[in-house]
Design a protein around this motif. Structure first.
Motif, short mmCIF file in Angstrom:
data_model
loop_
_atom_site.label_atom_id
_atom_site.label_comp_id
_atom_site.label_asym_id
_atom_site.label_seq_id
_atom_site.Cartn_x
_atom_site.Cartn_y
_atom_site.Cartn_z
N THR A 35 0.82 -1.21 0.00
CA THR A 35 0.00 0.00 0.00
C THR A 35 0.86 1.26 0.00
O THR A 35 0.58 2.22 -0.73
N LEU A 93 0.77 3.89 -2.98
CA LEU A 93 0.40 5.28 -2.71
C LEU A 93 1.51 6.24 -3.10
O LEU A 93 1.24 7.32 -3.64
N THR A 128 0.58 8.65 -6.00
CA THR A 128 0.46 10.06 -5.60
C THR A 128 1.44 10.92 -6.39
O THR A 128 1.07 12.02 -6.84
N THR A 182 -1.58 -1.94 -8.59
CA THR A 182 -2.55 -1.08 -7.89
C THR A 182 -2.22 0.41 -7.94
O THR A 182 -3.05 1.22 -7.52
N VAL A 235 -4.76 4.61 -8.21
CA VAL A 235 -4.46 5.66 -7.24
C VAL A 235 -4.05 6.94 -7.97
O VAL A 235 -4.46 8.04 -7.61
N VAL A 258 -7.07 8.77 -9.31
CA VAL A 258 -7.85 9.45 -8.27
C VAL A 258 -7.15 10.73 -7.82
O VAL A 258 -7.78 11.80 -7.70
N VAL A 311 -8.64 12.35 0.76
CA VAL A 311 -8.83 11.37 -0.31
C VAL A 311 -7.78 10.28 -0.23
O VAL A 311 -8.07 9.09 -0.41
N LEU A 312 -6.53 10.66 0.08
CA LEU A 312 -5.46 9.68 0.20
C LEU A 312 -5.68 8.75 1.38
O LEU A 312 -5.36 7.55 1.30
N GLN A 371 -8.26 6.28 0.29
CA GLN A 371 -7.65 5.37 -0.67
C GLN A 371 -6.76 4.34 0.03
O GLN A 371 -6.74 3.17 -0.33
N LEU A 420 -7.30 0.45 -0.17
CA LEU A 420 -6.21 -0.26 -0.84
C LEU A 420 -5.64 -1.36 0.04
O LEU A 420 -5.22 -2.41 -0.46
N GLY A 479 -13.19 2.27 5.16
CA GLY A 479 -12.96 3.30 4.14
C GLY A 479 -14.19 4.13 3.88
O GLY A 479 -14.11 5.36 3.72
N ARG A 496 -14.48 8.12 4.57
CA ARG A 496 -14.92 9.03 3.52
C ARG A 496 -16.03 9.94 4.01
O ARG A 496 -16.04 11.15 3.76
#
Length: 286
Positions: A88, A92, A96, A151, A155, A158, A197-198, A201, A205, A266, A270
Motif C-alpha cells: 500500500t 500510494l 500520488t 494497484t 491511485v 484518483v 482522499v489519500l 484510498q 487499498l 474506508g 470518507r
C-alpha cells in the motif's frame, strides 16, 4: 487538533465504519501480538493430532500436519499485514507522485503519464505477476512489489482528478500570484488538501492488497511454506473440505471479514472527512 477530534467524532457516529474499524483493529493487534497470543508455534507438527475438529485443546482444529489452525491464522494475519502495508505504501507513493504531477502540470505531461497508467491498467495483473516472479522469484518483498505494480495506476487517476479540481481554487491562484514555486504549491496546497482522499484510498487499498496477497498465496506465488498465510492455508485445506471443513473455512472467513472491514472503514472515513456530512447525517437518522 480540534479538526482531528471533530473527524473522529463523526467516525464514531458512523456505525458501519466503527464495525469495520473494530475488525481492522483486531487483525492489526493479532498480527502485532502474534508471538504472545498464539497458543502454539505455527510450524509445530504432530501427526497424532492431525485433522482434529475444533475443541478445547485446539479451538479451530488442526490441519493435515497436526498444526494448530488458530495459531497459524494469527501468524498469517501478521504476514498479510506486512505485505499489505508495504504494498500500500509503495502504491500510494508512486500513484500520488504520478497523479499529482499529471494533475498539476497538465498538458503534455498529463497525457504522457496517464497513458503510462493506462498501459499498466490494461495489462492483465496475472501477466505482470508471472513476469516478476519469473525474474526475481517468490518472496514477501517481491509479492509486495507485484501488488504495488498492479494497484498504483488507479491511485494515480484518483489523485490526478483531485489535483485538477483543487488547481482551480482561488487559494492556488493566490499562491501563484504571491510567487510560490511549483513544489510548494504542489505539496503545500494540493497534496495537503488531497490528504482526506489519500487516507480513504489507503484504507480501501489495504483491503485490496490483502485480497490480492491471498490470491497469490493460493497460487503458490506469495508467502512460502512453512510461513503461514491465509491464502496458502486455504489451498492446503481444500483437499480436506469433505472431511475436515475447518481447514479452509476459517482462513477464508478471516480473509472475508478483514477485507470487508477495510472497505467499510474506508466508507466511514470518507463520510467523516466529507465536509458536507451528507452521508453521516443519513447514518445518524437511521
Amino acid at each position: 487538533m480540534t479538526a482531528a477530534l471533530t473527524i473522529f467524532g463523526r467516525l464514531l457516529r458512523h456505525r458501519r465504519g466503527m464495525v469495520g474499524g473494530l475488525a481492522v483493529a483486531g487483525m492489526v493487534l493479532s498480527g502485532a501480538l502474534a508471538p504472545l497470543i498464539a497458543p502454539y508455534s505455527y510450524s509445530s507438527q504432530s501427526l497424532l493430532h492431525r485433522l482434529q475438529s475444533p475443541g478445547p485443546e485446539h479451538w479451530l482444529g488442526t490441519d493435515g500436519f497436526g498444526r494448530d489452525i488458530l495459531s497459524r491464522m494469527i501468524w498469517g494475519s501478521r504476514t498479510s499485514l506486512q505485505i499489505g502495508v508495504v504494498a500500500t505504501l509503495l502504491s500510494l507513493a508512486v500513484g500520488t507522485a504520478v497523479g499529482s504531477v499529471a494533475g498539476y502540470f497538465q498538458r503534455g505531461i498529463d497525457t504522457a503519464l496517464m497513458r503510462v497508467a493506462d498501459v499498466f491498467m490494461s495489462v492483465p495483473a496475472l501477466f505482470l505477476i508471472l513476469i516478476v516472479v519469473a525474474l526475481f522469484g517468490a518472496s514477501l518483498a517481491n509479492t509486495a512489489l507485484v501488488i504495488a505494480l498492479v494497484t498504483w495506476a488507479p491511485v494515480a487517476r484518483v489523485v490526478r482528478g483531485e489535483c485538477l479540481s483543487l488547481g482551480t481554487r482561488d487559494f492556488v491562484h493566490a499562491a501563484h500570484a504571491l510567487g510560490a514555486g511549483h513544489l510548494r504549491v504542489l505539496v503545500r496546497h494540493l497534496l495537503l488538501n488531497a490528504l482526506p482522499v489519500l487516507i480513504v484510498q489507503a484504507s480501501l487499498l489495504l483491503g485490496q492488497t490483502i485480497l490480492i496477497e491471498s490470491g497469490l498465496s493460493y497460487l503458490g506465488l506469495g508467502a512460502q511454506p512453512p510461513l503461514p498465510s491465509w491464502g496458502n492455508m486455504v489451498v492446503e485445506g481444500r483437499q480436506f473440505l469433505a472431511s475436515a471443513w475447518w481447514n479452509a473455512t476459517f482462513p477464508g472467513l478471516a480473509i472475508f471479514v478483514t477485507v470487508l472491514g477495510f472497505n467499510v472503514l474506508g466508507d466511514g472515513l470518507r463520510d467523516a472527512l466529507d465536509p458536507t456530512l451528507t452521508s453521516v447525517d443519513k447514518e445518524d437518522r437511521r
